[in-house]
Motif scaffolding. Structure first.
Motif, PDB file in Angstrom:
ATOM      1  N   LEU A   7      49.407  50.469  46.981  1.00 45.07           N
ATOM      2  CA  LEU A   7      49.895  49.393  47.843  1.00 45.07           C
ATOM      3  C   LEU A   7      48.860  48.975  48.885  1.00 45.07           C
ATOM      4  N   PRO A   8      48.223  49.922  49.609  1.00 44.88           N
ATOM      5  CA  PRO A   8      47.168  49.492  50.540  1.00 44.88           C
ATOM      6  C   PRO A   8      45.982  48.839  49.832  1.00 44.88           C
ATOM      7  N   LEU A   9      45.671  49.292  48.635  1.00 46.85           N
ATOM      8  CA  LEU A   9      44.568  48.699  47.880  1.00 46.85           C
ATOM      9  C   LEU A   9      44.889  47.258  47.488  1.00 46.85           C
ATOM     10  N   VAL A  10      46.106  47.011  47.038  1.00 46.64           N
ATOM     11  CA  VAL A  10      46.523  45.649  46.687  1.00 46.64           C
ATOM     12  C   VAL A  10      46.532  44.777  47.928  1.00 46.64           C
ATOM     13  N   ALA A  11      47.020  45.325  49.047  1.00 45.57           N
ATOM     14  CA  ALA A  11      47.053  44.559  50.288  1.00 45.57           C
ATOM     15  C   ALA A  11      45.640  44.218  50.772  1.00 45.57           C
ATOM     16  N   ALA A  12      44.707  45.133  50.580  1.00 46.47           N
ATOM     17  CA  ALA A  12      43.340  44.920  51.063  1.00 46.47           C
ATOM     18  C   ALA A  12      42.563  43.914  50.220  1.00 46.47           C
ATOM     19  N   CYS A  13      42.714  43.975  48.906  1.00 45.53           N
ATOM     20  CA  CYS A  13      41.877  43.109  48.067  1.00 45.53           C
ATOM     21  C   CYS A  13      42.639  41.935  47.461  1.00 45.53           C
ATOM     22  N   GLY A  14      43.945  41.925  47.560  1.00 40.97           N
ATOM     23  CA  GLY A  14      44.734  40.837  46.990  1.00 40.97           C
ATOM     24  C   GLY A  14      45.180  41.169  45.579  1.00 40.97           C
ATOM     25  N   LYS A  15      46.335  40.643  45.215  1.00 46.38           N
ATOM     26  CA  LYS A  15      46.908  41.032  43.934  1.00 46.38           C
ATOM     27  C   LYS A  15      46.121  40.492  42.739  1.00 46.38           C
ATOM     28  N   LYS A  16      45.559  39.291  42.836  1.00 42.37           N
ATOM     29  CA  LYS A  16      44.778  38.756  41.714  1.00 42.37           C
ATOM     30  C   LYS A  16      43.550  39.609  41.451  1.00 42.37           C
ATOM     31  N   SER A  21      40.862  43.524  38.206  1.00 38.52           N
ATOM     32  CA  SER A  21      40.061  44.749  38.133  1.00 38.52           C
ATOM     33  C   SER A  21      40.692  45.777  37.210  1.00 38.52           C
ATOM     34  N   LEU A  22      42.001  45.897  37.283  1.00 39.46           N
ATOM     35  CA  LEU A  22      42.719  46.834  36.428  1.00 39.46           C
ATOM     36  C   LEU A  22      42.502  46.504  34.954  1.00 39.46           C
ATOM     37  N   TRP A  23      42.593  45.217  34.616  1.00 40.11           N
ATOM     38  CA  TRP A  23      42.442  44.839  33.217  1.00 40.11           C
ATOM     39  C   TRP A  23      40.989  44.876  32.779  1.00 40.11           C
ATOM     40  N   ILE A  24      40.070  44.577  33.668  1.00 42.97           N
ATOM     41  CA  ILE A  24      38.650  44.676  33.321  1.00 42.97           C
ATOM     42  C   ILE A  24      38.295  46.125  33.021  1.00 42.97           C
ATOM     43  N   ILE A  25      38.832  47.047  33.798  1.00 44.21           N
ATOM     44  CA  ILE A  25      38.592  48.473  33.543  1.00 44.21           C
ATOM     45  C   ILE A  25      39.141  48.861  32.170  1.00 44.21           C
ATOM     46  N   THR A  26      40.308  48.363  31.833  1.00 41.29           N
ATOM     47  CA  THR A  26      40.891  48.661  30.525  1.00 41.29           C
ATOM     48  C   THR A  26      40.026  48.101  29.403  1.00 41.29           C
ATOM     49  N   LEU A  27      39.565  46.863  29.549  1.00 42.52           N
ATOM     50  CA  LEU A  27      38.716  46.270  28.524  1.00 42.52           C
ATOM     51  C   LEU A  27      37.368  46.989  28.435  1.00 42.52           C
ATOM     52  N   LEU A  28      36.848  47.466  29.564  1.00 46.45           N
ATOM     53  CA  LEU A  28      35.607  48.250  29.529  1.00 46.45           C
ATOM     54  C   LEU A  28      35.807  49.576  28.805  1.00 46.45           C
ATOM     55  N   ARG A  29      36.993  50.168  28.949  1.00 47.79           N
ATOM     56  CA  ARG A  29      37.284  51.397  28.196  1.00 47.79           C
ATOM     57  C   ARG A  29      37.173  51.140  26.703  1.00 47.79           C
ATOM     58  N   VAL A 167      45.835  37.910  26.802  1.00 43.85           N
ATOM     59  CA  VAL A 167      46.114  37.084  27.983  1.00 43.85           C
ATOM     60  C   VAL A 167      47.617  37.020  28.252  1.00 43.85           C
ATOM     61  N   LEU A 168      48.413  36.819  27.210  1.00 48.89           N
ATOM     62  CA  LEU A 168      49.866  36.728  27.395  1.00 48.89           C
ATOM     63  C   LEU A 168      50.456  38.039  27.921  1.00 48.89           C
ATOM     64  N   VAL A 169      50.052  39.143  27.332  1.00 46.99           N
ATOM     65  CA  VAL A 169      50.586  40.440  27.767  1.00 46.99           C
ATOM     66  C   VAL A 169      50.167  40.731  29.206  1.00 46.99           C
ATOM     67  N   LEU A 170      48.948  40.388  29.557  1.00 46.53           N
ATOM     68  CA  LEU A 170      48.491  40.608  30.932  1.00 46.53           C
ATOM     69  C   LEU A 170      49.279  39.761  31.915  1.00 46.53           C
ATOM     70  N   ARG A 171      49.486  38.497  31.576  1.00 52.43           N
ATOM     71  CA  ARG A 171      50.227  37.615  32.498  1.00 52.43           C
ATOM     72  C   ARG A 171      51.686  38.026  32.619  1.00 52.43           C
ATOM     73  N   LEU A 172      52.298  38.369  31.511  1.00 50.74           N
ATOM     74  CA  LEU A 172      53.706  38.760  31.548  1.00 50.74           C
ATOM     75  C   LEU A 172      53.914  40.042  32.345  1.00 50.74           C
ATOM     76  N   ASN A 173      52.963  40.945  32.285  1.00 48.83           N
ATOM     77  CA  ASN A 173      53.143  42.228  32.942  1.00 48.83           C
ATOM     78  C   ASN A 173      52.597  42.273  34.364  1.00 48.83           C
ATOM     79  N   SER A 174      51.793  41.312  34.766  1.00 50.38           N
ATOM     80  CA  SER A 174      51.294  41.296  36.142  1.00 50.38           C
ATOM     81  C   SER A 174      52.434  41.154  37.139  1.00 50.38           C
ATOM     82  N   ARG A 175      53.385  40.286  36.833  1.00 51.17           N
ATOM     83  CA  ARG A 175      54.535  40.126  37.728  1.00 51.17           C
ATOM     84  C   ARG A 175      55.368  41.400  37.784  1.00 51.17           C
TER      85      ARG A 175
END
Length: 184
Positions: A7-16, A21-29, A167-175
């Motif tokens: 929660l503090p991390l999201v508040a500090a850097c913004g949800k987008k 970053s979360l999805w980029i890390i997954t794609l880098l994996r 893209v669809l799965v990422l957008r649907l699950n971000s909310r």
């Protein structure tokens, strides 16, 4: 997530930024996984595929590059779905669906695809191509394209559909993640 830093991390850097970053890390994996298995895959392919077929596959640079991109898109879509299943572990039914439905679809698609390969029917040939073009059902055809060559159009469609699925799965699950971040 377990130490309360999200929660503090999201508040500090913004949800987008956080979700990107979360999805980029997954794609880098996925990319690092592919880089790690390229040497062993090359060895297996070079020993199992006849030299003339291998030279046709690797010698056609645009087709080979398209295949690599297609495999990356396909495996990325599966990795994203698996990551979402892991993050939704507190919601057992949703986690179960994200975890096991893609596996069942991939196995079913593989079985049906193999059946269609050995059938002479025109309808089965169309079904064979349709399965190969779909993201989750066509994982095995994409991976085995050096052994059972696929048309460039089918590989392109598979790549586009797998990328769209990501893209669809990422957008649907971000909310969903935004609403349930404290539960993770």
């Amino acid at each position: 997530a377990r130490n309360g830093a999200l929660l503090p991390l999201v508040a500090a850097c913004g949800k987008k930024t956080f979700y990107a970053s979360l999805w980029i890390i997954t794609l880098l994996r996925v990319a690092f996984f592919l880089l790690a298995v390229i040497p062993s895959t090359t060895m297996v392919l070079s020993r199992t595929i006849p030299d003339d077929t291998l030279q046709l596959f690797i010698g056609n640079k645009p087709h080979f590059a398209l295949w690599i991109i297609g495999v990356m898109a396909s495996l990325s879509s599966l990795a994203i779905i698996a990551s979402i299943a892991e993050l939704k572990h507190r919601h057992s039914m949703v986690s179960f669906l994200y975890r096991y439905v893609p596996i069942c679809l991939a196995f079913g698609g593989t079985a049906l695809w193999f059946f269609c390969i050995f059938s002479k029917s025109t309808a089965h040939q169309y079904l064979h191509q349709a399965i190969a073009g779909l993201p989750v059902l066509g994982v095995s055809p994409m991976l085995m394209s050096p052994l059972f060559p696929l048309n460039s159009t089918i590989i392109t469609l598979h790549t586009l559909f797998a990328s769209t699925l990501v893209v669809l799965v990422l957008r649907l699950n971000s909310r969903w993640f935004a609403a349930h971040l404290e539960e993770l």
